[in-house]
Design a protein around this motif. Structure first.
Motif, PDB file in Angstrom:
ATOM      1  N   VAL A  34       8.787 -17.094  -0.911  1.00  0.00           N
ATOM      2  CA  VAL A  34       9.925 -18.048  -0.885  1.00  0.00           C
ATOM      3  C   VAL A  34       9.564 -19.271  -1.628  1.00  0.00           C
ATOM      4  O   VAL A  34       8.573 -19.823  -1.246  1.00  0.00           O
ATOM      5  CB  VAL A  34      10.337 -18.174   0.543  1.00  0.00           C
ATOM      6  CG1 VAL A  34      11.568 -19.289   0.519  1.00  0.00           C
ATOM      7  CG2 VAL A  34      10.639 -16.885   1.175  1.00  0.00           C
ATOM      8  N   PRO A  35      10.406 -19.574  -2.717  1.00  0.00           N
ATOM      9  CA  PRO A  35      10.003 -20.847  -3.300  1.00  0.00           C
ATOM     10  C   PRO A  35      10.451 -21.990  -2.651  1.00  0.00           C
ATOM     11  O   PRO A  35      11.580 -21.927  -1.519  1.00  0.00           O
ATOM     12  CB  PRO A  35      11.028 -20.598  -4.551  1.00  0.00           C
ATOM     13  CG  PRO A  35      12.051 -19.826  -4.244  1.00  0.00           C
ATOM     14  CD  PRO A  35      11.523 -18.834  -3.046  1.00  0.00           C
ATOM     15  N   ARG A  36       9.906 -23.086  -2.942  1.00  0.00           N
ATOM     16  CA  ARG A  36      10.518 -24.347  -2.367  1.00  0.00           C
ATOM     17  C   ARG A  36      11.960 -24.758  -2.987  1.00  0.00           C
ATOM     18  O   ARG A  36      12.120 -24.243  -4.133  1.00  0.00           O
ATOM     19  CB  ARG A  36       9.608 -25.642  -2.914  1.00  0.00           C
ATOM     20  CG  ARG A  36       8.387 -25.562  -2.098  1.00  0.00           C
ATOM     21  CD  ARG A  36       8.511 -25.788  -0.587  1.00  0.00           C
ATOM     22  NE  ARG A  36       7.252 -26.291   0.070  1.00  0.00           N
ATOM     23  CZ  ARG A  36       7.116 -26.367   1.399  1.00  0.00           C
ATOM     24  NH1 ARG A  36       8.151 -26.260   1.920  1.00  0.00           N
ATOM     25  NH2 ARG A  36       5.997 -26.784   1.801  1.00  0.00           N
ATOM     26  N   PRO A  37      12.655 -25.506  -2.529  1.00  0.00           N
ATOM     27  CA  PRO A  37      14.099 -26.038  -2.990  1.00  0.00           C
ATOM     28  C   PRO A  37      13.690 -26.634  -4.429  1.00  0.00           C
ATOM     29  O   PRO A  37      13.076 -27.213  -4.623  1.00  0.00           O
ATOM     30  CB  PRO A  37      14.632 -26.835  -1.870  1.00  0.00           C
ATOM     31  CG  PRO A  37      14.083 -26.554  -0.725  1.00  0.00           C
ATOM     32  CD  PRO A  37      12.585 -25.860  -1.206  1.00  0.00           C
ATOM     33  N   ALA A  38      14.827 -25.967  -5.286  1.00  0.00           N
ATOM     34  CA  ALA A  38      14.651 -26.386  -6.651  1.00  0.00           C
ATOM     35  C   ALA A  38      15.141 -27.848  -7.192  1.00  0.00           C
ATOM     36  O   ALA A  38      14.678 -28.357  -8.051  1.00  0.00           O
ATOM     37  CB  ALA A  38      15.271 -25.233  -7.519  1.00  0.00           C
ATOM     38  N   LYS A  39      16.081 -28.278  -6.152  1.00  0.00           N
ATOM     39  CA  LYS A  39      16.718 -29.549  -6.654  1.00  0.00           C
ATOM     40  C   LYS A  39      17.093 -30.302  -5.392  1.00  0.00           C
ATOM     41  O   LYS A  39      17.019 -29.836  -4.180  1.00  0.00           O
ATOM     42  CB  LYS A  39      18.309 -29.452  -7.209  1.00  0.00           C
ATOM     43  CG  LYS A  39      18.200 -28.505  -8.320  1.00  0.00           C
ATOM     44  CD  LYS A  39      19.564 -28.244  -8.870  1.00  0.00           C
ATOM     45  CE  LYS A  39      19.608 -27.296 -10.131  1.00  0.00           C
ATOM     46  NZ  LYS A  39      20.991 -26.763 -10.180  1.00  0.00           N
ATOM     47  N   PRO A  40      17.048 -31.584  -5.521  1.00  0.00           N
ATOM     48  CA  PRO A  40      17.176 -32.508  -4.309  1.00  0.00           C
ATOM     49  C   PRO A  40      18.781 -32.244  -3.978  1.00  0.00           C
ATOM     50  O   PRO A  40      19.693 -31.631  -4.610  1.00  0.00           O
ATOM     51  CB  PRO A  40      17.143 -33.861  -4.869  1.00  0.00           C
ATOM     52  CG  PRO A  40      17.158 -33.830  -6.148  1.00  0.00           C
ATOM     53  CD  PRO A  40      16.714 -32.331  -6.803  1.00  0.00           C
ATOM     54  N   VAL A  41      19.111 -32.145  -2.784  1.00  0.00           N
ATOM     55  CA  VAL A  41      20.611 -32.115  -2.193  1.00  0.00           C
ATOM     56  C   VAL A  41      21.335 -33.432  -1.501  1.00  0.00           C
ATOM     57  O   VAL A  41      20.786 -34.195  -0.899  1.00  0.00           O
ATOM     58  CB  VAL A  41      20.600 -31.023  -1.098  1.00  0.00           C
ATOM     59  CG1 VAL A  41      22.004 -30.824  -0.534  1.00  0.00           C
ATOM     60  CG2 VAL A  41      20.127 -29.789  -1.856  1.00  0.00           C
ATOM     61  N   ASP A  42      22.235 -33.961  -2.218  1.00  0.00           N
ATOM     62  CA  ASP A  42      23.120 -34.990  -1.670  1.00  0.00           C
ATOM     63  C   ASP A  42      23.978 -34.446  -0.543  1.00  0.00           C
ATOM     64  O   ASP A  42      24.951 -33.839  -0.983  1.00  0.00           O
ATOM     65  CB  ASP A  42      23.916 -35.732  -2.821  1.00  0.00           C
ATOM     66  CG  ASP A  42      24.700 -36.898  -2.226  1.00  0.00           C
ATOM     67  OD1 ASP A  42      25.069 -36.870  -1.114  1.00  0.00           O
ATOM     68  OD2 ASP A  42      25.414 -37.450  -3.126  1.00  0.00           O
ATOM     69  N   SER A 105      12.206 -34.145   1.965  1.00  0.00           N
ATOM     70  CA  SER A 105      12.673 -32.719   1.203  1.00  0.00           C
ATOM     71  C   SER A 105      13.959 -33.096   0.144  1.00  0.00           C
ATOM     72  O   SER A 105      14.384 -32.276  -0.222  1.00  0.00           O
ATOM     73  CB  SER A 105      13.094 -31.781   2.301  1.00  0.00           C
ATOM     74  OG  SER A 105      14.081 -32.211   3.013  1.00  0.00           O
ATOM     75  N   HIS A 106      14.226 -34.358   0.161  1.00  0.00           N
ATOM     76  CA  HIS A 106      15.300 -34.896  -0.570  1.00  0.00           C
ATOM     77  C   HIS A 106      16.653 -33.931  -0.127  1.00  0.00           C
ATOM     78  O   HIS A 106      17.331 -33.765  -1.171  1.00  0.00           O
ATOM     79  CB  HIS A 106      15.106 -34.554  -1.986  1.00  0.00           C
ATOM     80  CG  HIS A 106      13.670 -35.327  -2.528  1.00  0.00           C
ATOM     81  ND1 HIS A 106      13.680 -36.455  -2.890  1.00  0.00           N
ATOM     82  CD2 HIS A 106      12.499 -34.717  -2.862  1.00  0.00           C
ATOM     83  CE1 HIS A 106      12.404 -36.848  -3.133  1.00  0.00           C
ATOM     84  NE2 HIS A 106      11.534 -35.672  -3.007  1.00  0.00           N
ATOM     85  N   GLY A 107      16.870 -33.698   1.164  1.00  0.00           N
ATOM     86  CA  GLY A 107      17.996 -33.408   1.637  1.00  0.00           C
ATOM     87  C   GLY A 107      18.185 -31.707   1.592  1.00  0.00           C
ATOM     88  O   GLY A 107      19.052 -31.084   2.012  1.00  0.00           O
ATOM     89  N   ALA A 108      17.123 -31.172   0.861  1.00  0.00           N
ATOM     90  CA  ALA A 108      17.231 -29.733   0.523  1.00  0.00           C
ATOM     91  C   ALA A 108      16.689 -29.024   1.727  1.00  0.00           C
ATOM     92  O   ALA A 108      16.792 -27.607   1.702  1.00  0.00           O
ATOM     93  CB  ALA A 108      16.357 -29.347  -0.727  1.00  0.00           C
ATOM     94  N   ARG A 109      16.069 -29.521   2.684  1.00  0.00           N
ATOM     95  CA  ARG A 109      15.575 -28.664   3.776  1.00  0.00           C
ATOM     96  C   ARG A 109      15.881 -29.125   5.246  1.00  0.00           C
ATOM     97  O   ARG A 109      16.057 -30.647   5.265  1.00  0.00           O
ATOM     98  CB  ARG A 109      14.162 -28.651   3.877  1.00  0.00           C
ATOM     99  CG  ARG A 109      13.455 -27.798   2.594  1.00  0.00           C
ATOM    100  CD  ARG A 109      11.942 -27.490   2.816  1.00  0.00           C
ATOM    101  NE  ARG A 109      11.363 -28.731   3.265  1.00  0.00           N
ATOM    102  CZ  ARG A 109       9.934 -28.872   3.626  1.00  0.00           C
ATOM    103  NH1 ARG A 109       9.207 -27.674   3.864  1.00  0.00           N
ATOM    104  NH2 ARG A 109       9.458 -30.038   4.031  1.00  0.00           N
ATOM    105  N   LEU A 110      16.561 -28.319   5.876  1.00  0.00           N
ATOM    106  CA  LEU A 110      16.927 -29.017   7.313  1.00  0.00           C
ATOM    107  C   LEU A 110      16.439 -28.133   8.622  1.00  0.00           C
ATOM    108  O   LEU A 110      16.081 -27.013   8.256  1.00  0.00           O
ATOM    109  CB  LEU A 110      18.561 -28.670   7.321  1.00  0.00           C
ATOM    110  CG  LEU A 110      19.353 -29.363   6.302  1.00  0.00           C
ATOM    111  CD1 LEU A 110      20.689 -28.911   6.104  1.00  0.00           C
ATOM    112  CD2 LEU A 110      19.517 -30.787   6.388  1.00  0.00           C
ATOM    113  N   ARG A 128      21.280 -24.744  -6.229  1.00  0.00           N
ATOM    114  CA  ARG A 128      22.686 -25.124  -6.039  1.00  0.00           C
ATOM    115  C   ARG A 128      23.261 -25.454  -7.391  1.00  0.00           C
ATOM    116  O   ARG A 128      22.370 -25.448  -8.342  1.00  0.00           O
ATOM    117  CB  ARG A 128      22.993 -26.296  -5.005  1.00  0.00           C
ATOM    118  CG  ARG A 128      22.221 -27.521  -5.773  1.00  0.00           C
ATOM    119  CD  ARG A 128      22.768 -28.731  -4.932  1.00  0.00           C
ATOM    120  NE  ARG A 128      22.070 -29.880  -5.450  1.00  0.00           N
ATOM    121  CZ  ARG A 128      22.220 -30.552  -6.530  1.00  0.00           C
ATOM    122  NH1 ARG A 128      23.119 -29.898  -7.502  1.00  0.00           N
ATOM    123  NH2 ARG A 128      21.269 -31.704  -6.944  1.00  0.00           N
ATOM    124  N   ALA A 129      24.557 -25.316  -7.519  1.00  0.00           N
ATOM    125  CA  ALA A 129      25.208 -25.660  -8.768  1.00  0.00           C
ATOM    126  C   ALA A 129      25.069 -27.251  -8.981  1.00  0.00           C
ATOM    127  O   ALA A 129      25.121 -27.748  -7.981  1.00  0.00           O
ATOM    128  CB  ALA A 129      26.459 -25.016  -8.730  1.00  0.00           C
TER     129      ALA A 129
END
Length: 182
Positions: A34-42, A105-110, A128-129
């Protein structure tokens, strides 16, 4: 053998049986890396209503369709989660939970809990798009995966793009269960 030792060994054996039964009910691993999240999430942009496009079938959503997830940002920084679905026979089911951001995690992991402090699961927004119109959500074991869209019937082009990106992330698309929406 002392009575306390026998009781302790029986307890360990019971816990082992319960653990084996729990792990045997888990689905197959659809992505062993499983990869780490690709982008930060607002999270201000992520909150709102999502429709489930497809998922890896799991015991807590077995045979469910018309699946939605509504995320609401709270004043204390936590995220309220309301998952709803229609099960076999048309019965509407819903469950409320709460999510907490993982530092760094810049909002990408909860961390998400639906049962108070007793069970906390990982929720990784893997990609995410750019406009937050779709997202791919997983967790570290590779057994759970959800493909989400802001639209209950996304265009064929968007569906193809989500599936292609999911494949690029290393997921086995043959394990996907398509979700019927209204």
């Amino acid at each position: 053998m002392k009575r306390s030792t026998i009781i302790a060994l029986a307890g360990i054996g019971f816990a082992g049986v319960i653990g084996i039964r729990h792990w045997s009910r888990l689905g197959p691993v659809g992505n062993p890396k499983v990869p780490r999240p690709a982008k930060p999430v607002d999270l201000n942009r992520y909150v709102g209503l999502w429709y489930e496009l497809a998922r890896y079938e799991n015991r807590f959503e077995k045979d469910c369709d018309y699946v939605t997830a509504r995320y609401t940002l709270r004043d204390d920084g936590l995220v309220d989660v309301l998952n709803a679905s229609r099960g076999a026979g048309g019965a509407i089911k819903s469950i409320k939970g709460r999510a907490k951001r993982i530092e760094g995690s810049h909002g990408a992991r909860l961390k998400v809990s639906f049962f108070g402090p007793f069970y906390v699961g990982d929720y990784w927004i893997l990609d995410r798009a750019d406009d937050y119109s779709w997202s791919i959500v997983g967790e570290p074991s590779g057994r759970y995966l959800w493909l989400l869209s802001r639209n209950d019937h996304p265009s064929l082009e968007m569906r193809d793009a989500i599936f292609e990106r999911t494949r690029q992330l290393g997921y086995d698309l043959s394990l996907l269960r398509m979700t019927r929406q209204s």
